[in-house]
Motif scaffolding. Structure first.
Motif, PDB file in Angstrom:
ATOM      1  N   LYS A 113       0.845  -1.188   0.000  1.00 52.14           N
ATOM      2  CA  LYS A 113       0.000   0.000   0.000  1.00 52.14           C
ATOM      3  C   LYS A 113       0.886   1.245   0.000  1.00 52.14           C
ATOM      4  CE  LYS A 113      -4.314   1.142   2.361  1.00 52.14           C
ATOM      5  NZ  LYS A 113      -5.119   0.834   3.561  1.00 52.14           N
ATOM      6  N   ALA A 115       3.887   1.371  -1.074  1.00 58.80           N
ATOM      7  CA  ALA A 115       4.595   1.438  -2.362  1.00 58.80           C
ATOM      8  C   ALA A 115       3.703   1.983  -3.463  1.00 58.80           C
ATOM      9  CB  ALA A 115       5.115   0.062  -2.734  1.00 58.80           C
ATOM     10  N   GLY A 116       2.392   2.056  -3.208  1.00 58.92           N
ATOM     11  CA  GLY A 116       1.480   2.598  -4.215  1.00 58.92           C
ATOM     12  C   GLY A 116       1.007   1.563  -5.209  1.00 58.92           C
ATOM     13  N   ILE A 117       0.941   0.299  -4.764  1.00 57.27           N
ATOM     14  CA  ILE A 117       0.481  -0.770  -5.653  1.00 57.27           C
ATOM     15  C   ILE A 117      -1.046  -0.874  -5.559  1.00 57.27           C
ATOM     16  CG2 ILE A 117       0.518  -3.294  -5.910  1.00 57.27           C
ATOM     17  CD1 ILE A 117       3.577  -2.923  -5.059  1.00 57.27           C
TER      18      ILE A 117
ATOM     19  N   MET B   1       2.403   5.693  -1.387  1.00 54.11           N
ATOM     20  CA  MET B   1       0.987   5.400  -1.178  1.00 54.11           C
ATOM     21  C   MET B   1       0.147   6.243  -2.133  1.00 54.11           C
ATOM     22  SD  MET B   1      -0.909   5.364   2.488  1.00 54.11           S
ATOM     23  CE  MET B   1      -1.550   3.808   3.082  1.00 54.11           C
ATOM     24  N   ARG B   2      -0.789   5.600  -2.761  1.00 56.45           N
ATOM     25  CA  ARG B   2      -1.652   6.342  -3.682  1.00 56.45           C
ATOM     26  C   ARG B   2      -2.591   7.257  -2.902  1.00 56.45           C
ATOM     27  NH1 ARG B   2      -3.758   2.051  -8.154  1.00 56.45           N
ATOM     28  NH2 ARG B   2      -1.718   1.485  -9.002  1.00 56.45           N
ATOM     29  N   ASP B   5      -5.604   5.591  -1.642  1.00 58.48           N
ATOM     30  CA  ASP B   5      -5.362   4.746  -0.475  1.00 58.48           C
ATOM     31  C   ASP B   5      -5.219   5.590   0.784  1.00 58.48           C
ATOM     32  OD1 ASP B   5      -5.496   2.277  -1.667  1.00 58.48           O
ATOM     33  OD2 ASP B   5      -3.422   2.364  -2.359  1.00 58.48           O
ATOM     34  N   MET B 337       8.792   1.600   6.906  1.00 53.71           N
ATOM     35  CA  MET B 337       8.526   0.899   5.648  1.00 53.71           C
ATOM     36  C   MET B 337       8.554   1.838   4.457  1.00 53.71           C
ATOM     37  SD  MET B 337       5.501  -1.600   6.693  1.00 53.71           S
ATOM     38  CE  MET B 337       5.792  -3.135   7.545  1.00 53.71           C
ATOM     39  N   GLY B 338       8.896   3.079   4.685  1.00 58.05           N
ATOM     40  CA  GLY B 338       9.107   3.982   3.560  1.00 58.05           C
ATOM     41  C   GLY B 338       7.944   4.910   3.253  1.00 58.05           C
TER      42      GLY B 338
END
Lengths: 232, 433
Positions: A113, A115-117, B1-2, B5, B337-338
Motif C-alpha cells: 500500500k 509502495a502505491g500498488i 501510497m496512492r 489509499d 517501511m518507507g
C-alpha cells in the motif's frame, strides 16, 4: 561475492552534546554479502540496535558511510530514501507491530500500500505471502485474534510481501516460547537458503546466533569479534 | 501510497475508535446544524423581501421629493405654507411623517429635464372615505396608487392596467369577506362604490371595477391599489374647492429611468437629483433598510454558530492527538517501511476533514429537515397573514458552502496532530512501549 550488498565503514553515532554526549557506536566496519545470514550479537546498550537502525537507513550516522549495493546512501534523501527502504528491506520486530483491529491481510499488504500498488495486485500478493507462511486461512481474521506464533508469521509475511533483498529481524523470537520460536527460526533460515534473501538478525540469544553464517559481537559500540560458523 | 489509499485509510481510521469519533462528530453536528438554520433563516426572509419588492415598487422607478429649505436643521422646523406633510402611504415610502416642500408643475418640468429621466408623474395622494358594494356595509379604505412596473401579489384576478381608461381597483384580500363576496375570485369583475369627500366638504361616490385581489404582504399592508384612471378621477373629485395651485402641488413624484441602468448609473442619477434640490430614492433604498437589519441579525446568529464550530474544532484536535498517541508505533512502522512524512500528514488531516464532513453533512441534512418542518408549521400558524413567507429556506450553494467551510475548519484543526504524526521519529516510535 564481489561487492557487499550492505556495508558500513567506520560508523560512529553519538547522541547529545557536551557532558551528556553518549557514543553509541565508536567506529564499526562491517560488510554483508548477498545471501548471507548475519547475527549482530550484543547485550542491551551495546549499540547493536543503533547499528541495525543505521544499516536499515532509519537513522543517519554521525560519521562514516553506509553503502547499499556499492553506492553511498548518504546521497539518498526524502522520496528516494523512502522508496529504497520500501523496496529493499523487510522488517521483523520482536513487538510484532500489527494493527490489532485490522485484518491479517490488511496488515500484510501495508508495505505494498505504501509502495502505491493497486488494491487488486495487493490482494493477490498478500494472499501469496500468507500462503507461503501457511496463514492463508487466517487472511480475514483480525490481527489480535492470532496466537503469538501466528502473529510473528504474519509479520514475516508482511516483511516478505514486497520481495525484499534484505530482511532485518530484531529479536524475532524474543516474545515466543521456544517451540514456536524454533518454527519461526526455521522459516527465516528457509527463506535465506531457498530464496537467497539476506538475513540480518539482531539478538542476544546465542542459540539463534549460532544458526547464522556469521556472528558479529558488539560491545560498547565496537565490534569485538567476528566469527564464521564452524563448517559442519 | 496512492492518494486514493490515503483517503481510504484515513476514512477507515476514523471508524477505528467509534465512540470518540461519534462524540467529535456530534460536536461538529451542533455547530453545522446551527449555522445551516441561521443561514436558512436569512435566506428565507431575504427571499421573501425580494419577492415583495415587486409589490412595493418597480426596479426602474425613483420616488422623488423636494428637499425643504430647512430640512437639514435639527430641532423644530419653521412653518411654511408651501410645505406638505406626507405620511408613509402610497408606495410604502418614508417611515413616519416628514415635512417636504411641495413639488409644483415647474418642478416637474425641472425633473423631466434631468439627464436620464424617461418620464415623470406626480404621485397623487388620495384619501377616500369608504368602499362598499352597495349592499354591504361601508368600510374605511386606504388607497395606494399603482406605479407602472409594479407587480402586485395577487390571490385572484389580474394586474391593474395603468393605461386603461376604465376605473380599476385591486382590493386587499381582507376586504373580500366583509364586502360579502363568497371567494376572492367571486369579487373579480364586480363594481364597488368608493366614497370621497372634496376639499369643499361634499361627499361623492365613484364606481370602480375590481380587477384583482391582492395578498397582504410587506409592500401592501391592507391598502387597496387603484390604477392611474381611478386615482386621477378620485383626485379630481377630492380637489374640488381647492385652488389650482394647491391642486397642482404634490408631495412626491414618480420618475422612471432606463430599465437597464447599472447600479452606478442609478447612483449618478440620484446625485443629479440631489444637485437639483430633490431627494430621489429607489426601491432598493427603501428596502435596503429591511435587508440590512435582517443581514445583521443573521450575521450575529452565524457568529454564535461559528463559535460552536470553533469549540468543536478543539474536540477534533483532542481526538486526533489521542489517535496519534495511540498509533505511535503504527506510524513509526509505516515510516520505517518507507511512507513519507507528507503522506502521514495527509492521513491525519484527511481524517480530520472527514470527521468534519460527517458532522457537517449530517448537521446540514437534519437542519434542512427540521427547518422545512418548522417553517411549514409556522407559515400555517404564526405567519398565516404573511402568505408566501418561507421562514427558513435553503439553497444548494449555501449548504455546500457550509459543508466546505466546516471541512476547512476541521482540516485546520487536524493540522496540529497531523504535523505531530508526520515528524515522528520512526526509531523513537518503534521503541515506544
Amino acid at each position: 561475492m564481489s561487492h557487499p550488498i550492505l556495508a558500513a565503514y567506520d560508523l560512529k553515532k553519538s547522541y547529545g552534546r557536551g557532558p551528556n554526549r553518549f557514543d553509541a557506536l565508536k567506529g564499526v566496519t562491517l560488510e554483508i554479502f548477498a545471501g548471507e545470514s548475519v547475527a549482530i550479537v550484543g547485550k542491551s546498550g551495546s549499540g547493536k540496535s543503533t547499528l541495525m537502525h543505521l544499516l536499515a537507513l532509519l537513522d543517519k550516522p554521525s560519521t562514516g558511510t553506509v553503502e547499499l549495493g556499492g553506492s553511498d546512501t548518504a546521497t539518498l534523501k526524502g522520496k528516494r530514501l523512502n522508496e529504497t527502504r520500501n523496496k529493499t528491506f523487510g522488517f521483523v520486530f520482536q513487538q510484532f507491530f500489527l494493527t490489532p483491529g485490522a485484518s491479517v491481510l490488511e496488515n500484510v499488504v501495508l508495505p505494498l500500500k505504501i509502495a502505491g500498488i493497486g488494491s487488486r495486485s495487493r490482494k493477490v500478493r498478500g494472499h501469496a505471502a500468507l500462503d507461503r507462511l501457511e496463514l492463508g486461512d487466517k487472511a480475514k481474521s483480525k490481527a489480535n485474534a492470532l496466537s503469538g506464533g501466528q502473529k510473528q508469521r504474519a509479520v514475516i509475511a508482511r516483511a516478505l510481501v514486497n520481495d525484499p533483498r534484505i530482511i532485518f529481524a530484531d529479536e524475532p523470537t524474543g516474545n515466543l516460547d521456544s517451540a514456536t520460536g524454533a518454527i519461526v527460526e526455521d522459516i527465516l533460515f528457509g527463506l535465506n537458503r531457498e530464496q537467497g534473501i539476506t538475513l540480518i538478525i539482531v539478538t542476544h540469544d546465542e542459540d539463534l546466533a549460532a544458526r547464522c553464517d556469521r556472528r558479529v559481537y558488539i560491545r560498547d559500540g565496537l565490534v569485538v569479534t567476528e566469527e564464521a560458523r564452524v563448517a559442519a | 501510497m496512492r492518494a486514493i489509499d490515503v483517503v481510504g485509510s484515513a476514512i477507515g481510521n476514523s471508524f477505528r475508535s467509534r465512540l470518540r469519533t461519534t462524540l467529535t462528530v456530534l460536536a461538529i453536528f451542533i455547530g453545522a446544524f446551527t449555522l445551516t438554520i441561521t443561514n436558512g433563516l436569512g435566506t428565507g426572509i431575504n427571499a421573501y423581501i425580494t419577492d415583495t419588492v415587486a409589490a412595493i415598487g418597480a426596479n426602474d422607478v425613483l420616488t422623488v421629493t423636494k428637499v425643504s429649505a430647512d430640512a437639514t436643521t435639527t430641532g423644530p422646523q419653521e412653518y411654511s405654507p408651501d410645505q406638505i406633510t406626507s405620511g408613509g402611504g402610497a408606495a410604502g415610502g418614508a417611515a413616519g411623517r416628514t415635512t417636504v416642500a411641495a413639488i409644483t408643475p415647474a418642478d416637474l418640468t425641472t425633473i423631466a429635464a434631468i439627464d436620464g429621466v424617461t418620464s415623470v408623474q406626480p404621485s397623487l395622494s388620495v384619501t377616500p372615505d369608504y368602499v362598499t358594494t352597495g349592499s354591504s356595509k361601508k368600510y374605511r379604505l386606504g388607497l395606494g396608487s399603482f406605479v407602472t412596473g409594479t407587480t402586485l401579489q395577487l390571490s385572484a384576478g389580474a394586474q391593474l392596467d395603468p393605461d386603461s381608461s376604465e376605473l380599476q381597483i385591486a382590493l386587499p384580500v381582507s376586504f373580500v369577506e366583509p364586502l360579502g363576496f363568497a371567494s376572492d375570485a367571486d369579487a373579480i369583475g364586480t363594481t364597488v362604490q368608493i366614497g370621497i369627500t372634496s376639499a369643499s366638504g361634499t361627499q361623492s361616490v365613484i364606481d370602480a371595477t375590481v380587477v384583482g385581489v391582492s395578498e397582504a404582504g410587506l409592500g401592501a399592508t391592507g391598502n387597496a391599489t387603484a390604477n392611474t384612471a381611478l386615482t386621477t378621477a378620485l383626485y379630481d373629485v377630492q380637489s374640488v374647492g381647492r385652488s389650482a395651485t394647491a391642486k397642482d402641488s404634490y408631495a412626491q413624484a414618480v420618475v422612471h429611468f432606463d430599465q437597464n441602468a447599472s447600479a452606478s448609473e442609478v447612483t449618478a442619477l440620484q446625485g443629479r437629483f440631489t444637485a437639483a434640490g430633490f431627494t430621489a430614492r429607489t426601491v432598493a433604498d427603501q428596502i435596503g433598510t429591511f435587508k440590512s437589519v435582517i443581514d445583521a441579525i443573521v450575521l450575529v446568529l452565524n457568529a454564535f454558530a461559528v463559535i460552536a464550530l470553533l469549540a468543536a474544532s478543539f474536540g477534533i484536535v483532542n481526538t486526533l492527538l489521542m489517535s496519534v498517541q495511540e498509533r505511535t508505533r503504527e506510524i513509526g512502522l509505516m515510516k520505517a517501511m518507507g511512507m513519507g512524512a507528507g503522506r502521514i500528514f495527509g492521513l491525519f488531516s484527511i481524517e480530520a476533514a472527514f470527521i468534519g464532513f460527517l458532522g457537517s453533512a449530517i448537521g446540514a441534512g437534519i437542519a434542512m429537515i427540521v427547518g422545512t418542518v418548522v417553517s411549514t408549521a409556522l407559515s400555517g400558524a404564526l405567519f398565516a397573514n404573511l402568505p408566501g413567507l418561507t421562514l427558513i429556506a435553503f439553497t444548494p450553494g449555501s449548504i455546500i458552502a457550509i459543508i466546505l467551510i466546516v471541512m476547512g475548519i476541521a482540516f485546520l484543526a487536524g493540522t496540529l496532530p497531523a504535523w505531530r504524526a508526520a515528524r515522528q521519529d520512526p526509531i523513537e516510535s518503534l521503541r515506544y512501549e
